[in-house]
Design an enzyme around this catalytic site. Structure first.
Site, PDB file in Angstrom:
ATOM      1  N   GLU A 261       0.830  -1.210   0.000  1.00 56.68           N
ATOM      2  CA  GLU A 261       0.000   0.000   0.000  1.00 56.68           C
ATOM      3  C   GLU A 261       0.862   1.257   0.000  1.00 56.68           C
ATOM      4  O   GLU A 261       2.053   1.225   0.325  1.00 56.68           O
ATOM      5  CB  GLU A 261      -0.936  -0.031   1.212  1.00 56.68           C
ATOM      6  CG  GLU A 261      -1.888  -1.223   1.123  1.00 56.68           C
ATOM      7  CD  GLU A 261      -2.938  -1.255   2.215  1.00 56.68           C
ATOM      8  OE1 GLU A 261      -2.871  -0.438   3.158  1.00 56.68           O
ATOM      9  OE2 GLU A 261      -3.849  -2.108   2.109  1.00 56.68           O
TER      10      GLU A 261
ATOM     11  N   CYS B 224      -7.708  -7.842 -10.319  1.00 57.68           N
ATOM     12  CA  CYS B 224      -6.832  -9.021 -10.296  1.00 57.68           C
ATOM     13  C   CYS B 224      -7.420 -10.149 -11.125  1.00 57.68           C
ATOM     14  O   CYS B 224      -6.694 -10.876 -11.817  1.00 57.68           O
ATOM     15  CB  CYS B 224      -6.593  -9.478  -8.859  1.00 57.68           C
ATOM     16  SG  CYS B 224      -5.462  -8.384  -7.982  1.00 57.68           S
TER      17      CYS B 224
ATOM     18  N   CYS C 115      -2.317  -5.025  -5.290  1.00 57.30           N
ATOM     19  CA  CYS C 115      -2.789  -6.245  -4.627  1.00 57.30           C
ATOM     20  C   CYS C 115      -1.706  -7.330  -4.633  1.00 57.30           C
ATOM     21  O   CYS C 115      -0.832  -7.349  -5.507  1.00 57.30           O
ATOM     22  CB  CYS C 115      -4.008  -6.801  -5.348  1.00 57.30           C
ATOM     23  SG  CYS C 115      -5.492  -5.802  -5.215  1.00 57.30           S
TER      24      CYS C 115
ATOM     25  N   GLU D 132      -1.993 -10.455  -5.451  1.00 55.71           N
ATOM     26  CA  GLU D 132      -2.014 -11.310  -6.635  1.00 55.71           C
ATOM     27  C   GLU D 132      -1.180 -10.689  -7.751  1.00 55.71           C
ATOM     28  O   GLU D 132      -0.423 -11.367  -8.444  1.00 55.71           O
ATOM     29  CB  GLU D 132      -3.454 -11.490  -7.147  1.00 55.71           C
ATOM     30  CG  GLU D 132      -4.386 -12.187  -6.184  1.00 55.71           C
ATOM     31  CD  GLU D 132      -5.060 -11.246  -5.189  1.00 55.71           C
ATOM     32  OE1 GLU D 132      -4.423 -10.255  -4.775  1.00 55.71           O
ATOM     33  OE2 GLU D 132      -6.201 -11.509  -4.822  1.00 55.71           O
TER      34      GLU D 132
HETATM   35  N1  THU Z   1      -6.184  -6.774  -1.689  1.00 51.70           N
HETATM   36  C1  THU Z   1      -5.378  -7.700  -2.245  1.00 51.70           C
HETATM   37  O1  THU Z   1      -4.153  -7.659  -2.103  1.00 51.70           O
HETATM   38  N2  THU Z   1      -5.954  -8.704  -2.941  1.00 51.70           N
HETATM   39  C2  THU Z   1      -7.287  -8.858  -3.103  1.00 51.70           C
HETATM   40  O2  THU Z   1      -7.701  -9.770  -3.782  1.00 51.70           O
HETATM   41  C3  THU Z   1      -8.216  -7.954  -2.436  1.00 51.70           C
HETATM   42  C4  THU Z   1      -7.611  -6.749  -1.852  1.00 51.70           C
HETATM   43  C5  THU Z   1      -5.550  -5.706  -0.911  1.00 51.70           C
HETATM   44  C6  THU Z   1      -5.595  -4.350  -1.543  1.00 51.70           C
HETATM   45  C7  THU Z   1      -5.456  -3.469  -0.316  1.00 51.70           C
HETATM   46  O3  THU Z   1      -4.067  -3.350  -0.004  1.00 51.70           O
HETATM   47  C8  THU Z   1      -6.134  -4.259   0.781  1.00 51.70           C
HETATM   48  O4  THU Z   1      -6.202  -5.600   0.320  1.00 51.70           O
HETATM   49  C9  THU Z   1      -7.516  -3.775   1.124  1.00 51.70           C
HETATM   50  O5  THU Z   1      -8.308  -3.660   0.002  1.00 51.70           O
END
Ligand code: THU
Length: 159
Positions: free
Chosen positions: A63, A114, A72, A74
């Site tokens: 983040e 994703c 994300c 993935e």
């Molecule tokens: N997030 C992921 O890394 N993968 C997902 O499939 C859903 C969301 C992360 C994005 C963000 O850093 C946090 O989860 C909250 O949305």
């Protein structure tokens, strides 16, 4: 008017029903949550990818104070895999998430962006990617990102 019904198949496993390779991938995704930088959401996601050559690559969400600049788990894993092993298809992707209270009860579900990226990789290598979504109550398994993204947009959609 015709109705179009789309069937998708989600297999719901208990962890001990999975084979050793899949369990290993989930463990690696779980471990990858420790590499998450989730200062703002406190939602820690780990992803682990098995490549066709057997190598495992991991990713974790990263983040940023400028929220849209985050990525994300993935996609960090997928893009790292493609940058390092561009000739290797991805065979399986496992995703695990936890918050400040611990692991989620229900399987974590990848975001729409994703899903689109996973589908793009399937399309690129012409090879489906099995996706394992971990939750404490069980693991969902789909045979392809197509099961998570019906009516999807790929190269061929442009005619
Ligand atoms: N997030 C992921 O890394 N993968 C997902 O499939 C859903 C969301 C992360 C994005 C963000 O850093 C946090 O989860 C909250 O949305």
């Amino acid at each position: 008017m015709k109705q179009i019904n789309i069937n998708i198949c989600i297999q719901h496993y208990q962890l001990d029903e999975l084979n050793a390779d899949d369990r290993e991938l989930i463990e690696r995704a779980l471990k990858a949550t420790e590499n998450s930088y989730a200062e703002y959401s406190h939602f820690y996601v780990g992803a682990a990818i098995r490549l066709a050559n057997g190598n495992i690559m991991i990713g974790a969400n990263q983040e940023n104070a400028a929220f849209p600049s985050s990525l994300c788990a993935e996609r960090t894993a997928i893009f790292a895999a493609q940058a390092n092993y561009p000739d290797q298809a991805i065979t399986t992707l496992a995703i695990v998430a936890r918050n400040d209270n611990g692991l989620l009860d229900d399987p974590v579900s990848p975001c729409g962006g994703c899903r689109q990226v996973i589908l793009g990789v399937e399309d690129r290598y012409k090879s489906p990617i099995r996706i394992l979504l971990y939750g404490k109550r069980g693991v969902y398994c789909v045979a392809s990102a197509k099961d998570l993204l019906p009516l999807s947009f790929v190269d061929a959609s442009m005619g």
